[in-house]
Write a protein that holds these residues in place. Structure first.
Motif, short mmCIF file in Angstrom:
data_model
loop_
_atom_site.label_atom_id
_atom_site.label_comp_id
_atom_site.label_asym_id
_atom_site.label_seq_id
_atom_site.Cartn_x
_atom_site.Cartn_y
_atom_site.Cartn_z
N LYS A 105 0.84 -1.21 0.00
CA LYS A 105 0.00 0.00 0.00
C LYS A 105 0.87 1.25 0.00
N ASN A 146 -3.33 -15.00 6.82
CA ASN A 146 -4.07 -13.80 6.40
C ASN A 146 -4.78 -13.15 7.59
N ARG A 184 -4.51 -12.12 -4.09
CA ARG A 184 -5.93 -11.73 -4.09
C ARG A 184 -6.16 -10.48 -3.24
N GLU A 185 -5.42 -10.36 -2.14
CA GLU A 185 -5.56 -9.17 -1.28
C GLU A 185 -4.99 -7.93 -2.02
N ASP A 204 -4.92 -7.50 -5.14
CA ASP A 204 -5.85 -7.21 -6.23
C ASP A 204 -6.89 -6.17 -5.80
N ALA A 205 -7.14 -6.09 -4.49
CA ALA A 205 -8.17 -5.17 -3.99
C ALA A 205 -7.62 -3.76 -3.73
N ILE A 206 -6.33 -3.53 -3.91
CA ILE A 206 -5.79 -2.17 -3.70
C ILE A 206 -6.18 -1.32 -4.91
N PRO A 207 -7.01 -0.28 -4.71
CA PRO A 207 -7.63 0.41 -5.84
C PRO A 207 -6.65 0.93 -6.89
N VAL A 247 -7.95 -13.66 -11.31
CA VAL A 247 -7.53 -12.39 -10.67
C VAL A 247 -7.15 -11.41 -11.79
N LYS A 269 -5.92 -8.45 -12.01
CA LYS A 269 -4.66 -7.68 -12.05
C LYS A 269 -3.42 -8.57 -12.16
#
Ligand code: SAM
Ligand code: SF4
Length: 439
Positions: free
Chosen positions: A187, A211, A224-225, A227-230, A256, A258
């Protein structure tokens, strides 16, 4: 003891793999935190860190010649630190042979660089090649800088002990960095401008962690986590071992969005006899079976590999088997190396070492075939309209360079900015890059 003035500027020169590039960046951040600034291109630096690689031949000799080249016209030298895998493997020897080197620091100890620097300023020559139980990652400053495409080391070391390889000795046992730390670092990289993150490890697909829900997950859980970072657009990972290609990770390639359609999966040889001598613990058949499973979920995936030619005992037939495998797989890219005996590894003392002439000749043949495959892969992309992540300006005025999802370099013209993800039609292919038209 003499005390020297504190260095104000530094330069880190990294050789070898992407993990060394990551380590070099982190050392730079650590030195910046200590108040030093990176020396401008072409300027002398007060402190030079040579971040070395030991994977193949002449690595140590190269370090000595690099050290020699750091001598300035007036005969003085900067403060020199040797870091990385040569430091780990040959630290004592470096201290003996190169009096201008004041610090030797192994790949697991570089978080202690500030303390070493202080001692070196007080006239000490300091070696730290410990593999401490505290992890360097906890001691490093938080990420504040990033380019469009960033590396993130998630796993280090190796327990596989291929008979030719120094990594288990220079980087130590396999460790996985904790899930939460990695998400936080990712992040921060994205906040600092990264649009693509490449997860790194000597065996990156052996990564495992817990996790946020306390479940044990493999690399796909981390992916997968991420992948959720905008604002993150792309995820890649390298280098994988064929035996650690779990079905969960393969499935991630299917769903997935991204995760880029690219898999670097070294095989080293196309001969089972040589793979056994290498202690690779996979066969040609099991390797091909992995590729088949990956292609079942992502038919367009680009495959790349690593090859070693001239491993001890490699016959013309063994080598022909390697060429046949390359032909069969249809690689998009590959790295190929002449076998290099590494001191202390089992293969270095095996019978039937192959002559330099034979290795040269085999490497040429392998690379010629590989170029054919690369050209064919790139040619098959012509006509596709695809996303390109803009990385930098090209050599020609008005030209930009970026990467396709399949890690091809694409050059094109247009009104874009670094970090943009743009639609480009691929119109012309060469072995190493493609020309595109901005849509
Ligand atoms: N862990 C990865 C794997 O198992 O494929 C590879 C990591 S290694 C740092 C990168 C590549 O360097 C290897 O895949 C191999 O092709 C090459 N390599 C390692 N040791 C070598 C040696 N002694 N001589 C020539 N090439 C070598
Ligand atoms: Fe080296 Fe890779 Fe083999 Fe580990 S798995 S010993 S890093 S080649």
């Amino acid at each position: 003891m003499t005390t020297t003035t504190a260095p104000k500027t530094y330069r880190v020169k990294s050789f070898g793999c992407q993990m060394n590039v990551y380590d070099g960046d982190r050392m730079g951040e650590l030195l910046t935190e200590q108040g030093l600034t990176a020396a401008a291109e072409g300027d002398d630096a007060d402190l030079v860190v040579l971040n070395t690689c030991h994977i193949r031949e002449k690595a140590a000799e190269k370090v000595y010649s690099d050290i020699g080249r750091l001598k300035r016209e007036d005969g003085s030298t900067p403060l020199i630190a040797v870091a990385g895998c040569v430091a780990q493997a040959e630290g004592e020897e470096i201290m003996k042979r190169a009096p201008s080197v004041k610090m030797v620091v192994g790949p697991q100890a570089y978080h202690r660089l500030p303390d070493m620097l202080e001692r070196a300023r007080n006239g000490e020559r300091v070696t730290d090649t410990d593999m401490p139980t505290e992890t360097k990652f906890d001691a490093l400053p938080k990420r504040r800088r990033s380019g469009t495409s960033a590396f993130l080391t998630v796993q280090e070391g190796c327990d596989k002990f291929c008979t030719y390889c120094v990594v288990p000795y220079t980087r130590g046992a396999e460790i996985s960095r904790p899930y939460g730390d990695l998400i936080e670092e990712a992040k921060r990289l994205v906040d600092a401008g990264a649009r693509e993150i490449t997860l790194l490890g000597q065996n990156v697909n052996a990564w495992t962690g817990e996790n946020a829900k306390g479940q044990t997950v493999g690399l796909e859980g981390l992916i997968r986590e991420l992948d959720a970072i905008p604002d993150l657009a792309r995820i890649r990972y390298t280098t994988s071992h064929p035996n650690d290609m779990a079905q969960g990770l393969i499935d991630a390639h299917g769903d997935v969005g991204k995760l880029m359609p690219y898999l670097h999966l070294p095989v080293q040889s196309g001969s089972d006899r040589i793979l056994r001598l290498m202690n690779r613990s996979h066969s040609v058949e099991s390797y091909l079976a992995v590729l088949e499973r990956v292609r079942a979920v992502r038919p367009d995936i680009a495959i790349s590999g690593d090859f070693i030619v001239g491993f001890p005992g490699e016959s013309e037939q063994d080598f022909a088997d390697t060429l046949r495998l390359i032909d069969q797989v249809g690689y998009a890219a590959a790295f190929s190396f002449k076998y290099s005996p590494r001191p202390g590894t089992p293969a270095a003392t095996m019978d039937e070492q192959i002559s330099a002439e034979v290795m040269d000749e085999r490497l040429k043949r392998l690379q010629a075939l590989m170029i054919e495959k690369q050209v064919a892969f790139n040619a098959a992309s012509v006509g596709k309209v695809t996303d390109v992540l803009v990385e930098k300006r090209g050599r020609q005025p008005g030209q930009w360079l970026g990467k396709s999802p399949w890690l091809q370099s694409v050059h094109f013209e247009g009104d874009v900015a670094i970090g943009d993800l743009v639609k480009v039609e691929l119109v012309q292919a060469g072995p190493n890059s493609l020309a595109g038209l901005l849509i």
